[in-house]
Design a protein around this motif. Structure first.
Motif, PDB file in Angstrom:
ATOM      1  N   GLU A   1       8.624  53.217  -0.392  1.00 58.73           N
ATOM      2  CA  GLU A   1       9.261  51.928  -0.086  1.00 58.73           C
ATOM      3  C   GLU A   1       8.499  51.152   0.981  1.00 58.73           C
ATOM      4  O   GLU A   1       8.643  49.937   1.098  1.00 58.73           O
ATOM      5  CB  GLU A   1      10.708  52.137   0.349  1.00 58.73           C
ATOM      6  CG  GLU A   1      11.441  50.822   0.566  1.00 58.73           C
ATOM      7  CD  GLU A   1      12.949  50.939   0.440  1.00 58.73           C
ATOM      8  OE1 GLU A   1      13.641  49.994   0.849  1.00 58.73           O
ATOM      9  OE2 GLU A   1      13.435  51.967  -0.076  1.00 58.73           O
ATOM     10  N   SER A   2       7.690  51.833   1.764  1.00 62.27           N
ATOM     11  CA  SER A   2       6.986  51.191   2.877  1.00 62.27           C
ATOM     12  C   SER A   2       5.712  50.516   2.379  1.00 62.27           C
ATOM     13  O   SER A   2       4.857  51.159   1.773  1.00 62.27           O
ATOM     14  CB  SER A   2       6.641  52.232   3.945  1.00 62.27           C
ATOM     15  OG  SER A   2       5.958  51.624   5.023  1.00 62.27           O
ATOM     16  N   ILE A   3       5.586  49.223   2.650  1.00 66.91           N
ATOM     17  CA  ILE A   3       4.374  48.490   2.283  1.00 66.91           C
ATOM     18  C   ILE A   3       3.483  48.302   3.501  1.00 66.91           C
ATOM     19  O   ILE A   3       2.291  48.560   3.453  1.00 66.91           O
ATOM     20  CB  ILE A   3       4.737  47.138   1.641  1.00 66.91           C
ATOM     21  CG1 ILE A   3       5.531  47.379   0.354  1.00 66.91           C
ATOM     22  CG2 ILE A   3       3.479  46.323   1.341  1.00 66.91           C
ATOM     23  CD1 ILE A   3       6.029  46.108  -0.313  1.00 66.91           C
TER      24      ILE A   3
ATOM     25  N   ILE B   1       7.211  44.982   6.491  1.00 71.24           N
ATOM     26  CA  ILE B   1       7.654  44.560   5.157  1.00 71.24           C
ATOM     27  C   ILE B   1       7.764  45.797   4.277  1.00 71.24           C
ATOM     28  O   ILE B   1       6.902  46.686   4.311  1.00 71.24           O
ATOM     29  CB  ILE B   1       6.704  43.509   4.544  1.00 71.24           C
ATOM     30  CG1 ILE B   1       7.365  42.829   3.335  1.00 71.24           C
ATOM     31  CG2 ILE B   1       5.333  44.078   4.214  1.00 71.24           C
ATOM     32  CD1 ILE B   1       6.724  41.510   2.934  1.00 71.24           C
ATOM     33  N   ARG B   2       8.854  45.886   3.545  1.00 64.33           N
ATOM     34  CA  ARG B   2       9.061  47.007   2.641  1.00 64.33           C
ATOM     35  C   ARG B   2       9.439  46.489   1.255  1.00 64.33           C
ATOM     36  O   ARG B   2       9.683  45.293   1.065  1.00 64.33           O
ATOM     37  CB  ARG B   2      10.084  48.003   3.188  1.00 64.33           C
ATOM     38  CG  ARG B   2      11.427  47.439   3.587  1.00 64.33           C
ATOM     39  CD  ARG B   2      12.279  48.501   4.287  1.00 64.33           C
ATOM     40  NE  ARG B   2      13.545  48.010   4.789  1.00 64.33           N
ATOM     41  CZ  ARG B   2      14.670  47.950   4.097  1.00 64.33           C
ATOM     42  NH1 ARG B   2      14.715  48.390   2.843  1.00 64.33           N
ATOM     43  NH2 ARG B   2      15.782  47.492   4.648  1.00 64.33           N
ATOM     44  N   TYR B   3       9.485  47.374   0.290  1.00 69.04           N
ATOM     45  CA  TYR B   3       9.595  46.963  -1.104  1.00 69.04           C
ATOM     46  C   TYR B   3      10.877  46.179  -1.380  1.00 69.04           C
ATOM     47  O   TYR B   3      10.881  45.240  -2.183  1.00 69.04           O
ATOM     48  CB  TYR B   3       9.506  48.186  -2.012  1.00 69.04           C
ATOM     49  CG  TYR B   3       9.370  47.833  -3.477  1.00 69.04           C
ATOM     50  CD1 TYR B   3       8.299  47.057  -3.926  1.00 69.04           C
ATOM     51  CD2 TYR B   3      10.298  48.288  -4.406  1.00 69.04           C
ATOM     52  CE1 TYR B   3       8.173  46.743  -5.272  1.00 69.04           C
ATOM     53  CE2 TYR B   3      10.170  47.987  -5.754  1.00 69.04           C
ATOM     54  CZ  TYR B   3       9.110  47.206  -6.175  1.00 69.04           C
ATOM     55  OH  TYR B   3       8.978  46.900  -7.503  1.00 69.04           O
ATOM     56  N   ALA B   4      11.971  46.550  -0.713  1.00 70.53           N
ATOM     57  CA  ALA B   4      13.214  45.813  -0.923  1.00 70.53           C
ATOM     58  C   ALA B   4      13.034  44.336  -0.610  1.00 70.53           C
ATOM     59  O   ALA B   4      13.608  43.467  -1.296  1.00 70.53           O
ATOM     60  CB  ALA B   4      14.332  46.402  -0.056  1.00 70.53           C
TER      61      ALA B   4
ATOM     62  N   GLU C   1       4.740  39.404  -7.468  1.00 71.46           N
ATOM     63  CA  GLU C   1       4.547  40.115  -8.733  1.00 71.46           C
ATOM     64  C   GLU C   1       3.307  40.999  -8.712  1.00 71.46           C
ATOM     65  O   GLU C   1       3.267  42.018  -9.410  1.00 71.46           O
ATOM     66  CB  GLU C   1       4.499  39.108  -9.882  1.00 71.46           C
ATOM     67  CG  GLU C   1       5.880  38.530 -10.187  1.00 71.46           C
ATOM     68  CD  GLU C   1       5.886  37.503 -11.294  1.00 71.46           C
ATOM     69  OE1 GLU C   1       4.787  37.067 -11.725  1.00 71.46           O
ATOM     70  OE2 GLU C   1       6.995  37.117 -11.740  1.00 71.46           O
ATOM     71  N   LEU C   2       2.313  40.648  -7.911  1.00 70.31           N
ATOM     72  CA  LEU C   2       1.169  41.544  -7.759  1.00 70.31           C
ATOM     73  C   LEU C   2       1.610  42.879  -7.152  1.00 70.31           C
ATOM     74  O   LEU C   2       1.106  43.943  -7.525  1.00 70.31           O
ATOM     75  CB  LEU C   2       0.093  40.894  -6.888  1.00 70.31           C
ATOM     76  CG  LEU C   2      -0.700  39.747  -7.526  1.00 70.31           C
ATOM     77  CD1 LEU C   2      -1.601  39.089  -6.486  1.00 70.31           C
ATOM     78  CD2 LEU C   2      -1.532  40.253  -8.708  1.00 70.31           C
TER      79      LEU C   2
ATOM     80  N   SER D   1       2.062  46.366  -9.484  1.00 70.12           N
ATOM     81  CA  SER D   1       1.069  47.389  -9.129  1.00 70.12           C
ATOM     82  C   SER D   1       1.563  48.787  -9.491  1.00 70.12           C
ATOM     83  O   SER D   1       0.758  49.692  -9.739  1.00 70.12           O
ATOM     84  CB  SER D   1       0.760  47.325  -7.629  1.00 70.12           C
ATOM     85  OG  SER D   1       1.848  47.824  -6.857  1.00 70.12           O
ATOM     86  N   GLY D   2       2.879  48.992  -9.479  1.00 70.35           N
ATOM     87  CA  GLY D   2       3.443  50.304  -9.780  1.00 70.35           C
ATOM     88  C   GLY D   2       3.367  51.293  -8.640  1.00 70.35           C
ATOM     89  O   GLY D   2       3.717  52.464  -8.803  1.00 70.35           O
ATOM     90  N   TYR D   3       2.935  50.836  -7.451  1.00 70.17           N
ATOM     91  CA  TYR D   3       2.763  51.751  -6.321  1.00 70.17           C
ATOM     92  C   TYR D   3       4.032  51.946  -5.507  1.00 70.17           C
ATOM     93  O   TYR D   3       4.092  52.861  -4.678  1.00 70.17           O
ATOM     94  CB  TYR D   3       1.671  51.244  -5.378  1.00 70.17           C
ATOM     95  CG  TYR D   3       0.310  51.106  -6.008  1.00 70.17           C
ATOM     96  CD1 TYR D   3      -0.156  52.025  -6.960  1.00 70.17           C
ATOM     97  CD2 TYR D   3      -0.544  50.074  -5.637  1.00 70.17           C
ATOM     98  CE1 TYR D   3      -1.411  51.894  -7.528  1.00 70.17           C
ATOM     99  CE2 TYR D   3      -1.809  49.939  -6.202  1.00 70.17           C
ATOM    100  CZ  TYR D   3      -2.233  50.853  -7.151  1.00 70.17           C
ATOM    101  OH  TYR D   3      -3.482  50.729  -7.711  1.00 70.17           O
ATOM    102  N   TYR D   4       5.037  51.100  -5.707  1.00 72.46           N
ATOM    103  CA  TYR D   4       6.184  51.091  -4.804  1.00 72.46           C
ATOM    104  C   TYR D   4       7.496  51.249  -5.556  1.00 72.46           C
ATOM    105  O   TYR D   4       7.583  50.999  -6.755  1.00 72.46           O
ATOM    106  CB  TYR D   4       6.212  49.778  -3.999  1.00 72.46           C
ATOM    107  CG  TYR D   4       4.961  49.571  -3.193  1.00 72.46           C
ATOM    108  CD1 TYR D   4       4.749  50.256  -2.006  1.00 72.46           C
ATOM    109  CD2 TYR D   4       3.963  48.703  -3.647  1.00 72.46           C
ATOM    110  CE1 TYR D   4       3.589  50.079  -1.268  1.00 72.46           C
ATOM    111  CE2 TYR D   4       2.798  48.513  -2.920  1.00 72.46           C
ATOM    112  CZ  TYR D   4       2.615  49.208  -1.737  1.00 72.46           C
ATOM    113  OH  TYR D   4       1.464  49.038  -1.028  1.00 72.46           O
ATOM    114  N   GLY D   5       8.517  51.647  -4.821  1.00 80.01           N
ATOM    115  CA  GLY D   5       9.850  51.770  -5.368  1.00 80.01           C
ATOM    116  C   GLY D   5      10.836  51.941  -4.236  1.00 80.01           C
ATOM    117  O   GLY D   5      10.459  52.226  -3.091  1.00 80.01           O
TER     118      GLY D   5
END
Length: 508
Positions: A258-260, A375-378, A231-232, A236-240
């Motif tokens: 999408e890339s973390i 690791i990616r947002y999905a 949830e952090l 954060s609103g940085y990803y999608g």
């Protein structure tokens, strides 16, 4: 007892990439003592951690373990076939290369931490110093995360003193390795920035630490902490998610929203710096026009049959007879997969296949600059859904369904109104094929259930392209197959690796 396991890499491995933080490597890679004098020099000291030491981890090891071992992929080359058949031995080339690469990452991180402690000029800003130190902690933790899930108890090497040729090196307990990993991620999270400037996009951020900790906690079945860390990232609103699944796997979208965290590669700069996956995944040399495209890895029959009807990921993950790809072989107006198929399982891999220079300038023989996703947002969305499910048989929790259905919606699939573990496992399998995930999912679940899943997989071939005639190949793993054997070359040099693991001294 001599410790010959680890090879200390030179910290300053030359790397270059236009419009990337990787282009800031030092001109003289050997003058370490005179190098840590400016902010830019210290920043560039962390750049090699993102590619070169990981090379042999990425070259074949990750797919061998994550996808061939798990039944997503097959291959006939002897050391790859060992993964397909659950016959991996101590001499397996790609298992040994994975072990060596991961300890090279650790060695590079340890060297960087030592140099940051002993060689930095007083002119370097503290926030810059701490940020690069955080990158080293993050990379070390990530390497250990793969090591412990693959081999179980492994040696924790964290100090330069341990590289003494006379030092005794024992394996440490699995519990302590996980504690060490989480400690390193926490130390990284407290040092790296929340966001990066455009010139540093791709470098580790706090949310990358959160995402990796969410994955670790999920593996440990600590669902409360997995949910909190996921949830952090989400909040954060940085990803999608990118709108189209296939766009995720093109270099033009490296370090997208999408890339973390992803490994960063540089094409056509010499062996060890590029992503070579296309050479082994592309099932026809016509696709790459570079002398490779060998189809070394092939989608298994079981994986092909696992897709739900209407799953848009199918066309962007595997290439099947009759499929048309307008964005490949563009010099001829596109590519249609021959009706005779591409491999002994008829299909080839599409994911991570960039194409030829006609489609993307940064392509060469065994070389692209496509990032490797760790690791990616999905994945964070699916971790979040699973963490909410926890030990329950099912859940209708709105937040879990929201996260889960975001992934399904992009895949063109109907949303679910209730979730089970099997739903999430299936979604992870189809979303993350050849990203090295599925084996680790099977290994962390109930062992009896995992063995039953694997035992029912079809790992064979179609006989002469006949879909009605399968040369069947099924295997039943034992409980001992869920960890790889310590590489024989390492055990021969250090027999202590075969002894019982010992606790790690966290006060040392």
């Amino acid at each position: 007892m001599k410790n010959n396991i680890f090879i200390l890499l030179l910290l300053f491995l030359s790397a270059s990439c236009s419009d990337s933080f990787l282009e800031n490597a030092p001109e003289d890679s050997l003058v370490v003592d005179n190098y840590y004098n400016t902010n830019e020099q210290v920043k560039s000291a962390g750049a090699p951690l993102y590619g070169y030491p990981w090379f042999y981890f990425n070259e074949k090891f990750l797919i061998c373990v994550g996808d061939n071992y798990s039944g997503n992929s097959t291959g006939t080359y002897s050391d790859i076939a060992q993964f397909t058949l659950f016959s991996v031995n101590q001499g397996n080339q790609f298992a040994t290369e994975g072990w060596d690469a991961l300890y090279n990452v650790i060695g590079t991180a340890n060297t960087l931490l030592y140099n940051l402690d002993t060689k930095v000029s007083g002119d370097v800003d503290e926030d810059v110093l701490e940020s690069v130190r955080g990158e080293a902690y993050f990379m070390r933790a990530t390497a250990y995360y793969y090591l412990v899930r693959t081999w179980g108890a492994v040696p924790i090497i964290h100090s330069m003193d341990q590289y003494n040729a006379e030092a005794d090196v024992y394996r440490n307990t699995v519990e302590d390795v996980y504690t060490f990993i989480l400690n390193d991620y926490a130390m990284a999270a407290s040092r790296v920035p929340i966001q990066r400037a455009d010139s540093e996009v791709g470098r580790v951020t706090q949310t990358a630490c959160n995402a990796m900790m969410a994955s670790v906690y999920l593996t440990l079945k600590d669902y409360a902490n997995a949910k909190a860390q996921a949830e952090l990232v989400i909040n954060s609103g940085y990803y999608g998610l990118l709108d189209k699944f296939g766009d995720v796997f093109h270099p033009r979208n490296n370090n997208s929203r999408e890339s973390i965290f992803a490994l960063q590669w540089v094409a056509n700069q010499g062996w060890g710096y590029a992503n070579v996956n296309q050479a082994y995944l592309a099932a026809s040399p016509k696709l790459t026009n570079a002398g490779d495209g060998w189809g070394t890895f092939q989608p298994s029959i079981d994986f092909q049959n696992a897709f739900e009807d209407g799953d848009l990921r199918r066309h962007e993950t595997i290439m099947e007879p009759g499929d048309f790809y307008p964005d490949l072989v563009t010099a001829e107006g596109g590519y249609t997969v021959p009706e005779a198929g591409m491999t002994s399982t008829m299909a080839g891999w599409r994911k991570y296949v960039v194409g030829s220079k006609d489609e993307w300038e940064d392509v060469g023989f065994m070389s692209t600059n496509l990032n490797t996703y760790i690791i990616r947002y999905a994945e964070v969305l699916l971790i979040h859904a699973e963490a909410i499910l926890g030990t329950s048989a099912s859940t209708t929790d709105a937040k879990a369904l929201e996260s889960f259905n975001m992934v399904r919606k992009r895949a063109g699939l109907a949303e679910k109104t209730s979730l089970t573990f099997d739903d999430i496992l299936q979604e992870r399998r189809m979303e993350f094929a050849v990203e090295g995930k599925y084996w680790y999912d099977l290994a962390r679940m109930d062992r009896t259930k995992a063995i039953a899943i694997i035992s029912n997989q079809e790992r064979g071939d179609y006989n002469d392209g006949d879909y009605d005639d399968i040369i069947t190949r099924k295997v039943t793993p034992s409980a001992g197959d869920f960890l790889l054997p310590i590489p024989g070359s390492e055990a021969d040099l250090n027999p202590l690796l075969l002894e019982e693991p010992v606790p790690f001294d966290f006060n040392n």
